[in-house]
Design a protein around this motif. Structure first.
Motif, short mmCIF file in Angstrom:
data_model
loop_
_atom_site.label_atom_id
_atom_site.label_comp_id
_atom_site.label_asym_id
_atom_site.label_seq_id
_atom_site.Cartn_x
_atom_site.Cartn_y
_atom_site.Cartn_z
N ASN A 1 0.91 -1.14 -0.07
CA ASN A 1 -0.10 -0.13 -0.40
C ASN A 1 0.83 0.98 -0.17
OD1 ASN A 1 0.75 1.13 2.40
ND2 ASN A 1 -0.19 -0.84 3.58
N TYR A 2 0.67 2.29 -0.59
CA TYR A 2 1.25 3.33 -0.50
C TYR A 2 2.05 3.95 0.28
CZ TYR A 2 2.11 8.57 -1.89
OH TYR A 2 2.73 9.56 -2.24
N ASN A 3 1.65 3.98 1.66
CA ASN A 3 1.50 4.50 3.18
C ASN A 3 2.55 3.84 3.54
OD1 ASN A 3 -0.48 6.02 3.36
ND2 ASN A 3 -1.73 5.04 4.27
N LEU A 4 2.92 2.34 3.03
CA LEU A 4 4.23 1.40 3.52
C LEU A 4 5.02 1.80 2.16
CD1 LEU A 4 5.18 -0.47 5.22
CD2 LEU A 4 4.39 -2.57 4.04
N ALA A 5 4.63 1.78 1.21
CA ALA A 5 5.93 2.51 0.65
C ALA A 5 6.39 3.81 0.71
CB ALA A 5 5.33 2.31 -1.02
N GLU A 6 5.49 4.75 1.06
CA GLU A 6 5.76 6.00 1.69
C GLU A 6 7.16 6.10 2.59
OE1 GLU A 6 6.86 9.80 1.57
OE2 GLU A 6 6.07 8.66 -0.14
N LYS A 7 6.54 5.25 3.36
CA LYS A 7 7.70 5.05 4.70
C LYS A 7 9.81 4.29 4.82
CE LYS A 7 7.63 3.01 9.30
NZ LYS A 7 8.88 2.25 9.49
N ILE A 8 8.90 3.70 3.35
CA ILE A 8 10.12 2.46 3.32
C ILE A 8 11.18 3.87 2.52
CG2 ILE A 8 11.12 0.85 1.68
CD1 ILE A 8 8.75 -0.99 2.45
N LYS A 9 10.36 4.13 1.72
CA LYS A 9 11.37 5.18 0.74
C LYS A 9 12.15 6.62 1.88
CE LYS A 9 9.23 9.18 -0.74
NZ LYS A 9 8.41 9.93 -1.43
N VAL A 10 10.92 7.04 2.80
CA VAL A 10 12.13 7.34 3.87
C VAL A 10 12.51 7.04 4.52
CG1 VAL A 10 11.01 9.16 5.65
CG2 VAL A 10 9.45 9.15 3.83
N ASP A 11 12.44 6.55 5.06
CA ASP A 11 13.37 4.64 5.92
C ASP A 11 15.45 5.07 5.54
OD1 ASP A 11 11.97 5.34 8.13
OD2 ASP A 11 10.94 3.30 8.02
N ILE A 12 15.41 4.03 3.71
CA ILE A 12 16.02 3.42 3.67
C ILE A 12 16.47 5.05 2.49
CG2 ILE A 12 16.42 1.80 1.91
CD1 ILE A 12 16.02 1.08 4.84
N GLY A 13 15.64 5.30 1.74
CA GLY A 13 17.06 6.51 0.59
C GLY A 13 17.65 5.86 -0.32
N LEU B 1 15.37 -7.14 4.00
CA LEU B 1 15.26 -6.22 4.56
C LEU B 1 13.64 -6.24 5.17
CD1 LEU B 1 16.11 -2.43 3.19
CD2 LEU B 1 17.54 -3.78 4.33
N LYS B 2 13.23 -5.64 6.94
CA LYS B 2 11.87 -6.22 7.46
C LYS B 2 11.26 -5.07 7.72
CE LYS B 2 14.05 -10.35 9.37
NZ LYS B 2 14.66 -11.44 10.84
N PHE B 3 9.63 -4.54 8.05
CA PHE B 3 9.20 -3.64 7.97
C PHE B 3 8.24 -4.00 8.24
CE2 PHE B 3 12.07 -2.89 4.47
CZ PHE B 3 12.59 -1.71 5.02
N LYS B 4 7.18 -3.15 9.19
CA LYS B 4 5.78 -3.86 9.56
C LYS B 4 4.05 -2.57 8.96
CE LYS B 4 6.69 -6.16 13.67
NZ LYS B 4 6.43 -5.84 15.60
N ASP B 5 3.99 -3.48 8.71
CA ASP B 5 2.83 -2.98 7.37
C ASP B 5 1.58 -2.34 8.84
OD1 ASP B 5 1.39 -4.56 8.79
OD2 ASP B 5 0.84 -5.13 7.01
N LYS B 6 0.56 -1.24 8.71
CA LYS B 6 -0.58 -0.50 10.24
C LYS B 6 -0.92 -1.70 10.65
CE LYS B 6 -3.98 -0.85 6.88
NZ LYS B 6 -5.17 1.32 6.06
N GLU B 7 -0.60 -2.46 10.05
CA GLU B 7 -1.83 -4.05 11.06
C GLU B 7 -0.82 -5.03 11.51
OE1 GLU B 7 -2.74 -4.29 8.04
OE2 GLU B 7 -4.48 -2.89 7.45
N ASN B 8 0.38 -4.31 11.66
CA ASN B 8 1.88 -4.72 12.37
C ASN B 8 2.23 -6.49 11.75
OD1 ASN B 8 3.37 -3.81 14.64
ND2 ASN B 8 1.98 -5.23 15.79
#
Length: 403
Positions: free
Chosen positions: A249-261, A273-280
């Motif tokens: 989803n767009y929000n998670l993709a945006e978070k990944i872009k900001v965190d990693i660059g 790489l490990k991330f958590k979505d809005k449902e954890n």
């Protein structure tokens, strides 16, 4: 204009911002109110829904006016659309060894240049007319030719224009908003004026503004805006690529872009790489693939920028510095990527004029609005504010072209 309130409106694809300010007796800018709303009815600078745009402008301006309990009479609007055009036009005039007069020679030459432009660009509307320098007898450069004697006078004019229908549609919007627009201003010009100090203007620089869905390029040499362009790609496209490549989803993709660059480990083979979505929920991505997705889009944008810079030929003039701004400039590692690709110094935009009693980060958040404000209070000395478009007969047009 001291202590008179003015409004600067910046209509972006993602956000619309409005700033109310005045200038005191010591030439300090005082901020009275600022408002930001999410934009609707416009995309890439083009109107997609007039009614939605009217509602957004009324909301943004109205909230700011309510805060100070006053209506703003003069509003200046910055525009950032891919429909803008920047061209340079050289104009010359025979003087015959007489003294050069402002009205008869200089102003007439400027008016002729405007008419020549409109002869071949009938669907365009001039927003800014900029002079670079005056040249006497094809070799002597002067700042002000008035009262000097010469055989000939010439100047190169920079013309920033936009499609006439685009401006007429905007005029219709503001008329329905019951707002009086004093002037439309080209956003890359406004933000560039704010981002550099006088020394950088004289030496020359390239200003890159990485926006939501557009990237603007403005190139200055010896204090002159010699080239500019608005590219139809921005930081949103990086997020979109991540979202599509990994089905996120767009929000998670945006978070990944900001965190990693653009910051990755040296050895990323078979690394996740490990991330958590809005449902954890845990999401794992291939670091190597993520690097390819992000760098491919960033390099595409930078290659487009490089072509604009090469077109301006500023590299041949001892060009040194690139100044970056906009939300996309915060992408981790992008300054180093630009530096390595273009082999030049890269710095972030900085505040170049005094703001009084500022209690919030107004410079980065309201950069274009502040650039507009600076242009209003401190006129850019290269801009020609007075010019006329004349209606002429056929033979008169031919005379002007060849005289």
């Amino acid at each position: 204009m001291n202590n008179q309130l003015i409004g600067a409106l910046d209509i972006g694809t993602y956000k619309t911002k409005f700033l109310i300010s005045s200038i005191d007796d010591k030439n300090f800018i005082k901020i009275h109110s600022k408002k930001t709303v999410h934009t609707k009815g416009i995309k890439k600078g083009n109107i997609t829904d007039i009614d939605k745009l009217i509602d957004i402008i009324n909301s943004c301006v109205g909230q700011a006016e309510d805060e100070i309990k006053s209506e703003i009479e003069k509003i200046y609007v910055s525009l950032n659309s891919i429909r803008f055009n920047h061209c340079n036009l050289c104009q010359s005039r025979n003087i015959g060894s007489y003294e050069i007069h402002h009205d008869h020679d200089v102003q007439n030459m400027i008016n002729n240049a405007v008419n020549i432009f409109y002869l071949t660009n009938k669907n365009q509307k001039i927003i800014h007319l900029l002079k670079s320098c005056f040249k006497l007898d094809k070799k002597h450069i002067v700042e002000n030719p008035v009262k000097l004697k010469a055989h000939s006078l010439e100047t190169e004019l920079g013309i920033i224009s936009v499609e006439k229908n685009f401006i007429e549609n905007l005029n219709n919007v503001f008329e329905k908003c019951h707002l009086n627009v004093e002037k439309f201003i080209y956003s890359p010009f406004a933000s560039s004026i704010l981002s550099a100090d006088q020394e950088e203007f004289e030496k020359g620089f390239v200003h890159l503004d990485f926006g939501h869905d557009k990237t603007s390029v403005a190139i200055f040499d010896k204090g002159n805006l010699i080239h500019s362009s608005i590219l139809p790609v921005g930081s949103w496209h990086i997020t979109s690529d991540i979202s599509k490549a990994f089905n996120l989803n767009y929000n998670l993709a945006e978070k990944i872009k900001v965190d990693i660059g653009l910051v990755f480990n040296k050895d990323i083979t078979n690394t996740n790489l490990k991330f958590k979505d809005k449902e954890n929920n845990l999401v794992q991505l291939s670091e190597e693939m993520l690097k390819q997705v992000i760098q491919s889009r960033v390099d595409e944008i930078l290659e487009m920028i490089e072509k604009e810079i090469q077109f301006s030929k500023i590299f041949n003039k001892g060009f040194i510095k690139i100044i970056i701004s906009g939300g996309g400039s915060n992408l981790k590692g992008i300054s180093n990527r630009i530096k390595n690709l273009l082999n030049c110094d890269v710095t972030f935009a900085k505040q170049s004029f005094p703001i009084k009693n500022t209690e919030f980060n107004i410079f980065s958040d309201y950069m274009v609005c502040l650039g507009v404000t600076k242009l209003v209070y401190f006129n850019f000395n290269k801009e020609i504010l007075g010019f006329k478009k004349r209606n002429k007969g056929f033979f008169r047009k031919l005379y002007d072209i060849f005289s």
